[in-house]
Motif scaffolding. Sequence first.
Motif, short mmCIF file in Angstrom:
data_model
loop_
_atom_site.label_atom_id
_atom_site.label_comp_id
_atom_site.label_asym_id
_atom_site.label_seq_id
_atom_site.Cartn_x
_atom_site.Cartn_y
_atom_site.Cartn_z
N ARG A 34 20.47 17.35 0.56
CA ARG A 34 20.02 16.95 -0.78
C ARG A 34 20.18 18.02 -1.98
N ARG A 35 20.94 17.88 -2.94
CA ARG A 35 21.26 18.95 -3.96
C ARG A 35 20.29 19.25 -4.79
N THR A 36 19.61 18.00 -5.22
CA THR A 36 18.52 18.05 -6.39
C THR A 36 17.15 17.36 -5.63
N PRO A 37 16.07 17.56 -6.28
CA PRO A 37 14.85 17.15 -5.84
C PRO A 37 14.66 15.76 -6.25
N GLY A 38 13.82 15.07 -5.35
CA GLY A 38 13.54 13.57 -5.81
C GLY A 38 14.57 12.76 -5.01
N LEU A 39 14.50 11.43 -5.70
CA LEU A 39 15.28 10.27 -4.97
C LEU A 39 16.53 10.48 -5.56
N ARG A 40 17.76 9.86 -4.70
CA ARG A 40 18.91 9.66 -5.41
C ARG A 40 18.77 8.35 -6.21
N ARG A 41 19.82 8.00 -7.08
CA ARG A 41 19.90 6.95 -7.90
C ARG A 41 20.02 5.74 -6.86
N GLU A 42 20.90 5.72 -5.71
CA GLU A 42 20.97 4.66 -5.14
C GLU A 42 19.84 4.36 -4.42
N GLU A 43 19.04 5.14 -3.86
CA GLU A 43 17.56 4.99 -3.24
C GLU A 43 16.71 4.06 -4.23
N VAL A 44 16.71 4.35 -5.55
CA VAL A 44 15.89 3.82 -6.58
C VAL A 44 16.34 2.49 -6.68
N ALA A 45 17.68 1.91 -6.66
CA ALA A 45 18.20 0.75 -6.83
C ALA A 45 17.86 0.16 -5.63
N GLN A 46 18.28 0.79 -4.52
CA GLN A 46 17.72 0.05 -3.41
C GLN A 46 16.12 -0.28 -3.29
N LEU A 47 15.47 0.31 -3.61
CA LEU A 47 13.95 0.12 -3.42
C LEU A 47 13.62 -1.04 -4.81
N ALA A 48 14.21 -1.09 -5.81
CA ALA A 48 14.08 -1.99 -6.77
C ALA A 48 14.84 -3.19 -6.58
N ASN A 49 15.80 -3.17 -5.66
CA ASN A 49 16.36 -4.53 -5.47
C ASN A 49 17.45 -4.73 -6.45
N ILE A 50 18.05 -3.93 -7.17
CA ILE A 50 19.14 -3.89 -8.10
C ILE A 50 20.18 -3.29 -7.93
N GLY A 51 21.44 -3.57 -8.44
CA GLY A 51 22.73 -2.90 -8.31
C GLY A 51 22.69 -1.35 -8.92
N THR A 52 23.25 -0.50 -7.85
CA THR A 52 23.49 0.82 -8.12
C THR A 52 23.92 1.16 -9.52
N SER A 53 25.14 0.65 -9.80
CA SER A 53 25.98 1.01 -10.92
C SER A 53 24.95 0.46 -12.32
N TRP A 54 24.16 -0.70 -12.04
CA TRP A 54 23.61 -1.07 -13.25
C TRP A 54 22.21 -0.15 -13.48
N TYR A 55 21.70 0.37 -12.41
CA TYR A 55 20.73 1.40 -12.64
C TYR A 55 21.13 2.76 -13.29
N VAL A 56 22.34 3.32 -12.76
CA VAL A 56 23.03 4.22 -13.26
C VAL A 56 23.16 4.22 -14.67
N TRP A 57 23.64 2.92 -15.18
CA TRP A 57 24.01 2.67 -16.79
C TRP A 57 22.56 3.00 -17.56
N LEU A 58 21.56 2.52 -16.95
CA LEU A 58 20.17 2.81 -17.47
C LEU A 58 19.80 4.15 -17.67
N GLU A 59 19.93 5.15 -16.49
CA GLU A 59 19.78 6.57 -16.64
C GLU A 59 20.90 7.16 -17.46
N GLN A 60 21.85 6.43 -18.00
CA GLN A 60 22.96 7.08 -18.78
C GLN A 60 22.56 6.72 -20.34
N GLY A 61 21.79 5.95 -20.35
CA GLY A 61 21.52 5.31 -21.74
C GLY A 61 22.19 4.40 -22.40
#
Length: 299
Positions: A34-61
């Motif tokens: 793990r290069r950075t602390p915390g969860l990976r984006r794909e892990e959050v997407a998995q836990l929330a049961n949403i698409g990884t790309s869609w979650y990445v867009w949220l974090e990109q504003g």
Amino acid sequence: MQQNGRRQALADFLRQRRASLSPGSVDLPPGFRRRTPGLRREEVAQLANIGTSWYVWLEQGRDVHPSAQVLESLAQALRLTPNERRHLFLLAGQPLPPAVSPASENVSPALQQMLDDLNPSPAYMLGRRYDYLAWNKAADGLFAISDLHSDASSPYACNMVWRLFTNPTTRSRPNWEMVARATLAEFRTASARYPADPWFEELVEDLKQVSPEFCQWWPHHDVRRALDGHKVIEHPTLGSLEFEHFTLQVLTNPDIKIMIYTPHAETRARLQRFLEAMDDCDEAGRSASDRKSHQEAER
């Protein structure tokens, strides 16, 4: 807040919350490299049961519009507190969701100590259902709250709204109608936040049966009348007492309200003497009990 600023604030909030969680805190394996602390984006997407790309867009504003259901899933995945959950919905431009009703409401020793330190200013805490949760000695002397917890005649014995509309002593106060209407307006606002809680419906229906005023006023849908401000309370022993009344909230649980009555100078002096007399009575009672126990032990 402008739309671009709101989206960026939402992105920053999600990134910070993701970085604050470890895999173990959300029941995920630690993994490797793990290069950075915390969860990976794909892990959050998995836990929330949403698409990884869609979650990445949220974090990109980006200009995406998550639904209330998606936000609820993210709140659970990121282990948000009730206050953080509200903040998430506000940043996403969604109406505030109904609050999740906690299983129980506990007052920490630190909060109880804070109430005790406020003596001789009466102070007590109300829960989401307007039940008395904790109080100090001044509040007990003024409102006899501890007596309610020994009353098994009603399932609502510890509820402030029930007592306000059914207790003859409370109803006999000169400004009862003004206080009752204002409290009812506050209570309606609180109950609307828990539409799935049948307890509120049961209390309302039972109050309609025992209080003509409640039955008449409840359909008016008055909301958010101010309870704070100057108060005059008639006490059977101390007479007319004057206070400035304030309502505070516990940041970690905004459904808990702290009601504080700051006494005017003359009222404060009378309350102080009243509390000292209560302490003397308690001490005399303990001494008598100790003597009786000692006598029985010698027999």
